[in-house]
Design a protein around this motif. Sequence first.
Motif, PDB file in Angstrom:
ATOM      1  N   CYS A 706     -11.680 -14.590  62.049  1.00  0.00           N
ATOM      2  CA  CYS A 706     -10.369 -14.092  61.629  1.00  0.00           C
ATOM      3  C   CYS A 706      -9.631 -15.051  60.699  1.00  0.00           C
ATOM      4  O   CYS A 706      -8.604 -14.687  60.123  1.00  0.00           O
ATOM      5  N   TYR A 739      -3.646  -7.495  58.150  1.00  0.00           N
ATOM      6  CA  TYR A 739      -2.915  -8.181  59.222  1.00  0.00           C
ATOM      7  C   TYR A 739      -1.432  -8.015  58.957  1.00  0.00           C
ATOM      8  O   TYR A 739      -0.949  -8.297  57.855  1.00  0.00           O
ATOM      9  N   CYS A 746      -3.434  -6.119  63.875  1.00  0.00           N
ATOM     10  CA  CYS A 746      -4.500  -6.011  62.898  1.00  0.00           C
ATOM     11  C   CYS A 746      -4.855  -4.536  62.733  1.00  0.00           C
ATOM     12  O   CYS A 746      -4.677  -3.733  63.648  1.00  0.00           O
TER      13      CYS A 746
END
Length: 854
Positions: A706, A739, A746
């Motif tokens: 991420c 995001y 998300c």
Amino acid sequence: MIKLKNFILTVLFSIIFLYYAGCSDRNKKSIINPTTGEHAENWISDHRAAFLSNKNNCAECHGADRNGGISNVSCFSADFNRTSCHADGPFEHTAEWLTAHGSAAKSAPGKLKGFSNCQSCHGEDFSGGNINKSCFTCHSVNAPHSKAPWRSDTSATHTNTDINNANICVYCHSNGANSVLKPNPSAPEGTQPGCFNNTLCHSNKEHSTGWDLAEKHGETAIKDFPACSSCHGSDYKGGISGVSCYKCHQGPGLNHSTASWIVPDHKNNALSSLTMCQKCHGIDYSGGGAKVACNICHMETQAKVHIVAWYPDVQLNHRVYAKANGTTKCANVNCHGASLTGVTGSGPSCSSCHIWPYVRHPSDWKLAAEHGIIAELDFSACQACHGTDFRGGTANISCFNCHTGPGVNHPAAAWIIPNHKTNAVANISQCQKCHGTNYLGGGSKVACNICHMENQTKVHMAAWYPDVQLNHRAYTKTNGTVKCANVNCHGANLTGIAGSGPSCSSCHAWPFTGTHPSNWNLPANHGITAEVDFSACQTCHGTDFKGGTSGISCFNCHNGPGVNHPAAAWIIPNHKTNAVANITSCQKCHGTNYLGGGSKVACNICHMENQTKVHMTAWYPDVRFNHSSYAKTNGTTKCANINCHGASLTGVTGSGPSCLSCHIWPLTISNCVTCHATPPSGSAYPNIAGSHAVHTAFINVNCSSCHTGAGANTNKHINNTTDVIFNNVYKAKSGNLAYNGLNVTCAKVSCHGGQTTPNWLNGSININTQCNLCHISGTTEFNSYSSGRHSFHISAGITCVECHDINKLPVNHFTNLDTSPMTGANLTIITNANYTGGKCTINCHSKNHSNLTW
């Protein structure tokens, strides 16, 4: 041959035509539309009778088990076209029917009402009938009603059963069978069943043998008199039974027949034996079996009509209540009469004390014990007749004929100055007679705090003393001069009042000319005041104290507006040395507690612990080693400023060093725990836990999943920003990875099925029950469950965990999250399903799946 063939075809078509012509004719009343093969629009409301006449007709389309068949429409759907069907199982009523069917069954026979209606499905004897559903299963007795004692069970009492159901009751209760009540004599042969004609339990003249005994019916009646009224009528004079209770009783209770008995007899009888009243009105006198509460008339208790606060002198003390609540409770036929003219043997007429209508007081009203006390409770009552100025009004009688004023000693407000202070101090309790024991108004409705800000003996607030002249400024700055400017204090224009407050101009130059009084340069005059609030000086001398609108700089006399330093720049590098040398000097401007004082600048803006230590005591003796825990929890907000470690933590000369002097920069993986745990586990940046631990627990999921390109040894890792940059292997089919920093969510992530995730900080997913937060039917996402028979099973109310073993999820389902297709779902199926080759060999929800392919 051709002719024969044509003949056969002609005959065949004729048969088909006649068949459909016949069907068309019959289908005028049919349940099926011959063109569409569907039910008619009103089928929902009409299908019950047709089903009961021939159940096999339904099986052709809905299947022998009614679970769908070739129509794929189950009779047991909870919601079909917004219509709830037999959701609870075969042939049962709706779920709500359980709480409603009792009253319906006991109602007069009709559509869906009455015991006879129940028989149409449950059988003549209620044991099951053509639906094989017995009423006995729930009722725990071989009857269509609750088991004994049905009569005394208030939730299922038979007394409210319509008597037209008697022809059904006779099956079990003929001539009193299965009942403690036996009619005597029995009804003649052939008598139509009825509740009160000796055919069942009740006779048409009397209760069961021995019912006239007190222990039989008396105790029962006392528990609930309305139960008697169901047969004997609401007036107990016969009703449907035709038997009046008054044949034996003076009334439906024990001793009194009607409400007229209350006056004049019930008081003496009640006081002689209060427990006798409890038999009908309840042990707490709140109604009991009679359903009549004693507090309808008794305001206090069963032994006292009026409230306790009125005693011992009801005559004197009732006035406050009557004024607040009116005379509603007093004016009734049992108390003081509907017109307050009195009731013989009860309350007297109000005119026995009050002249009616009011024209004057009673002859003895002049006595202080009569009107004085009442007047002191509320002088405004006197004004109703004697006028707002107490000088006559409509009564044309001035209170001043006897009094020096409407109160005790002073006739009007003008008396306040110059006399009332001396008199009040001499005997302060005298003021209480009119202004109340708490001086908040009393009968005069004039509170002393209109003028007295502190209490009845001090005009000003206690905080101003001993030097009122010096200490009043903070109050007036906050609250203004509204209370000061009145004709009894400092005058309407603040020009002073003789014998009271002085003119404000005696201290303040008035009107303000831009200069202080002539002696203002003395520290005793302006120094102390300035140290209380430097911002006051700024109104004239400017925010920098260098002149402002006054044109006079404070620096003409002072090194600065305070004691030793002119501006914030002085903090570095000099103030530490000076402060440690004489810390009390700081108190003059920053306050004795260092929380701001007159300077309005608190030392704890920079000093985290106290005025002599910048950092917290817990960090010492090794500040360098012990600050890590604080920074991880609270972040670097207090560290990063121009007086400590610099706005960018690069250090400040003469103050805090650069963070780089200890921390290797850029940070490397070997020392990341200096700022945050791995994974982050705290509540402040850069160690915010969020859902890190949940995600990094999955196989093949790590920080770079991420935070791609934002790890250790990158510029993005030390830019004071949380850079969420997804690895493209997690991209969903429906769009670009995203995001939302505002909502901390998300979206378009493949492992969440492209759906928006719960909040990263406080959201969660229960993987046992919330599968649909990631899996959704009918989409093209990687983890859509549109494959095979998923949709059919889900729509039938079968949950995911009935087929998928939650204990197998971590190992088989949450692996390979870094691949686009979601793999391993087949490895999570429950063991006893024997899933292989797209088939399950299991009996589930009444189906054998051996020959069914997923």
